[in-house]
Scaffold this active site. Sequence first.
Site, PDB file in Angstrom:
ATOM      1  N   LYS A 130      17.335 -21.257 -37.256  1.00 49.39           N
ATOM      2  CA  LYS A 130      18.216 -20.515 -38.150  1.00 49.39           C
ATOM      3  C   LYS A 130      17.617 -19.151 -38.475  1.00 49.39           C
ATOM      4  O   LYS A 130      16.399 -18.996 -38.442  1.00 49.39           O
ATOM      5  CB  LYS A 130      18.361 -21.274 -39.479  1.00 49.39           C
ATOM      6  CG  LYS A 130      19.250 -22.494 -39.425  1.00 49.39           C
ATOM      7  CD  LYS A 130      19.376 -23.122 -40.805  1.00 49.39           C
ATOM      8  CE  LYS A 130      20.239 -24.367 -40.779  1.00 49.39           C
ATOM      9  NZ  LYS A 130      21.631 -24.115 -40.379  1.00 49.39           N
ATOM     10  N   ARG A 149      25.275 -34.268 -37.496  1.00 48.68           N
ATOM     11  CA  ARG A 149      26.168 -35.196 -36.807  1.00 48.68           C
ATOM     12  C   ARG A 149      25.384 -36.153 -35.905  1.00 48.68           C
ATOM     13  O   ARG A 149      25.813 -37.290 -35.666  1.00 48.68           O
ATOM     14  CB  ARG A 149      27.238 -34.419 -36.023  1.00 48.68           C
ATOM     15  CG  ARG A 149      26.703 -33.544 -34.931  1.00 48.68           C
ATOM     16  CD  ARG A 149      27.684 -32.468 -34.485  1.00 48.68           C
ATOM     17  NE  ARG A 149      27.746 -31.349 -35.436  1.00 48.68           N
ATOM     18  CZ  ARG A 149      28.517 -30.279 -35.296  1.00 48.68           C
ATOM     19  NH1 ARG A 149      29.319 -30.163 -34.243  1.00 48.68           N
ATOM     20  NH2 ARG A 149      28.505 -29.319 -36.198  1.00 48.68           N
TER      21      ARG A 149
HETATM   22  N1  BES Z   1      22.990 -28.000 -42.534  1.00 51.83           N
HETATM   23  C1  BES Z   1      23.757 -27.169 -41.696  1.00 51.83           C
HETATM   24  C2  BES Z   1      25.110 -26.794 -42.284  1.00 51.83           C
HETATM   25  C3  BES Z   1      25.082 -25.854 -43.464  1.00 51.83           C
HETATM   26  C4  BES Z   1      24.924 -24.492 -43.271  1.00 51.83           C
HETATM   27  C5  BES Z   1      25.307 -26.320 -44.722  1.00 51.83           C
HETATM   28  C6  BES Z   1      24.944 -23.634 -44.359  1.00 51.83           C
HETATM   29  C7  BES Z   1      25.347 -25.468 -45.809  1.00 51.83           C
HETATM   30  C8  BES Z   1      25.155 -24.123 -45.617  1.00 51.83           C
HETATM   31  C9  BES Z   1      24.032 -27.853 -40.360  1.00 51.83           C
HETATM   32  O1  BES Z   1      23.042 -28.699 -39.901  1.00 51.83           O
HETATM   33  C10 BES Z   1      24.194 -26.751 -39.347  1.00 51.83           C
HETATM   34  O2  BES Z   1      23.271 -26.039 -39.145  1.00 51.83           O
HETATM   35  N2  BES Z   1      25.379 -26.650 -38.752  1.00 51.83           N
HETATM   36  C11 BES Z   1      25.667 -25.633 -37.828  1.00 51.83           C
HETATM   37  C12 BES Z   1      26.493 -26.218 -36.719  1.00 51.83           C
HETATM   38  C13 BES Z   1      26.721 -25.273 -35.576  1.00 51.83           C
HETATM   39  C14 BES Z   1      25.424 -25.052 -34.833  1.00 51.83           C
HETATM   40  C15 BES Z   1      27.759 -25.880 -34.678  1.00 51.83           C
HETATM   41  C16 BES Z   1      26.434 -24.534 -38.552  1.00 51.83           C
HETATM   42  O3  BES Z   1      27.285 -24.854 -39.397  1.00 51.83           O
HETATM   43  O4  BES Z   1      26.156 -23.362 -38.312  1.00 51.83           O
HETATM   44 ZN    ZN Z   2      21.532 -27.669 -38.816  1.00 55.14          ZN
END
Ligand code: BES
Ligand code: ZN
Length: 503
Positions: free
Chosen positions: A279, A354
């Site tokens: 991230k 997921r």
């Molecule tokens: N934990 C995150 C989702 C999230 C992001 C929650 C910001 C709250 C605030 C999750 O594991 C994630 O990183 N999801 C990705 C999925 C994508 C790579 C398809 C996302 O939402 O960017």
């Molecule tokens: Zn994630």
Amino acid sequence: MIEIKVKAGHAHKQRDDAVVLPLLDNRKLTQSGTALQQETGKTLPSFLKKHDCTGEFGKSRTLYDVAGTFTQRVLLLGAGEEKKLTLHKLRILAATVARKLDSGGARDISLFLSELHVRNASLFDKVQAITEGVLLGLYRFDKYQQNKDKTNRRLRSVTIMVTSRRDLKQAESAVTRAQAIALGTNFARDLANEPGNVCTPEYLGRQAAALSHPQLHVTVMDKHEIQTAGLNALLAVNQGSAKEPRFIVLEYQGGTEGDAAVALVGKGLTFDAGGISIKPGHLMEEMKFDMCGSAAVLGIFKAATEMDLSINLLGVIPSTENLLGASAYKPGDIIRGYKKDISIEIQNTDAEGRIILSDALAYAAERNPAEIIDFATLTGACVIALGAQASGLMGTDEKLKKRLKESGDETYDRVWELPMYEEYQEQIKSDIADIRNIGGREAGTITAACFLSRFVGDIPWAHLDIAGTAWNMKGTDLSAKGATGAGVRLVLNYLINKVNRPK
Ligand code: BES
Ligand code: ZN
Ligand code: ZN
């Protein structure tokens, strides 16, 4: 926790540090205020006029040493237009006034708020809402700040006043109910607000194991047991972390023996750096909250056991960090989890929620629960779609979804449904495996839910994406900055309604 009492009596006779009276719009006092005014020589109306107290919602005015009373101060709390009052507004009023008097140094206070008329609400509902407001509104997470505010925090007891002694019993049971709900919500907040170096998978396991009730059985699997069980999707995400994963199973037999349980599944990512698909750094610290789904599940178990709720519950929590260690799982990897017949192509290691939930859902479904509800901070896309005002609701069962929506409106822990049309499933098809763990840019919240749907079999299922609601760095009416406890009141109220509904 602060003591909450119920009492029937007159405002001018109370000896507490503060007496809180509602003031409606156009300077109208309610029953107890009118009575106080008569007892104390009608000083209030002229005061109100002189000082421009209009009764605007949420605004308040404090009067010190009012002649004829025994209290230090009478706080007139603006409640706005009575016709427009709701239970949630009552929660906000109680939270606001409790915070104000707490930081103002009051120790014992009495609230004359239950006499406000709220459409379609019983006295029980109103007292429950007032108690929730006080206990949720006063919550703080300041254990890591030595001197912060501690000297100002004095509130010791809150007495909720009712108009008649006949109402005491009903009010007392409403307080008991609300105390359990607030205990569970604040427990979830505490777990989630802990930093990632304290709240690890092992810590979550210990917190779960520490829940205690004669009807509750908690199993915490360590890495070896997770391997033996074949929870390989959880293990894949854990590969990049130096900390062991945990798989937590809670079984509460509060209901009839043999009745199928309601399964509650919660994402327990104690820190999500994204893994190899790392991230960006901005706000990455907030990813300690990526275990808010598991906190909601534990909060619900805490409250359900506290109130001896007559229902059978199964809780399942997969927990790990998502980091970038040398053996981290990688984009392109293909894995098979607990449900071995589905191969999963990893295209983005940051879509890890997921992955671990696929094992937890398959595990839960195998036990044939009556229904499954999962909680997960699953997608950034949900934050974009719904913001902080509603959790995303998806699922396979119309009745379950409808009742969750109703519960969301009742608790103001609100949900909004997104569609799960069959066509969306196309987006998670893989060229090389059965499915892939991302579905492209479009409808990211829905395609994440589509992924989950492959693992629940034919058990009625609802999915709550709490990514936008689980924490709030600005703070809300009922929640300090940080974890909000989203999902706890929503699903507890759903479960209580389910228990009370005639079969
Ligand atoms: N934990 C995150 C989702 C999230 C992001 C929650 C910001 C709250 C605030 C999750 O594991 C994630 O990183 N999801 C990705 C999925 C994508 C790579 C398809 C996302 O939402 O960017
Ligand atoms: Zn994630
Ligand atoms: Zn995550």
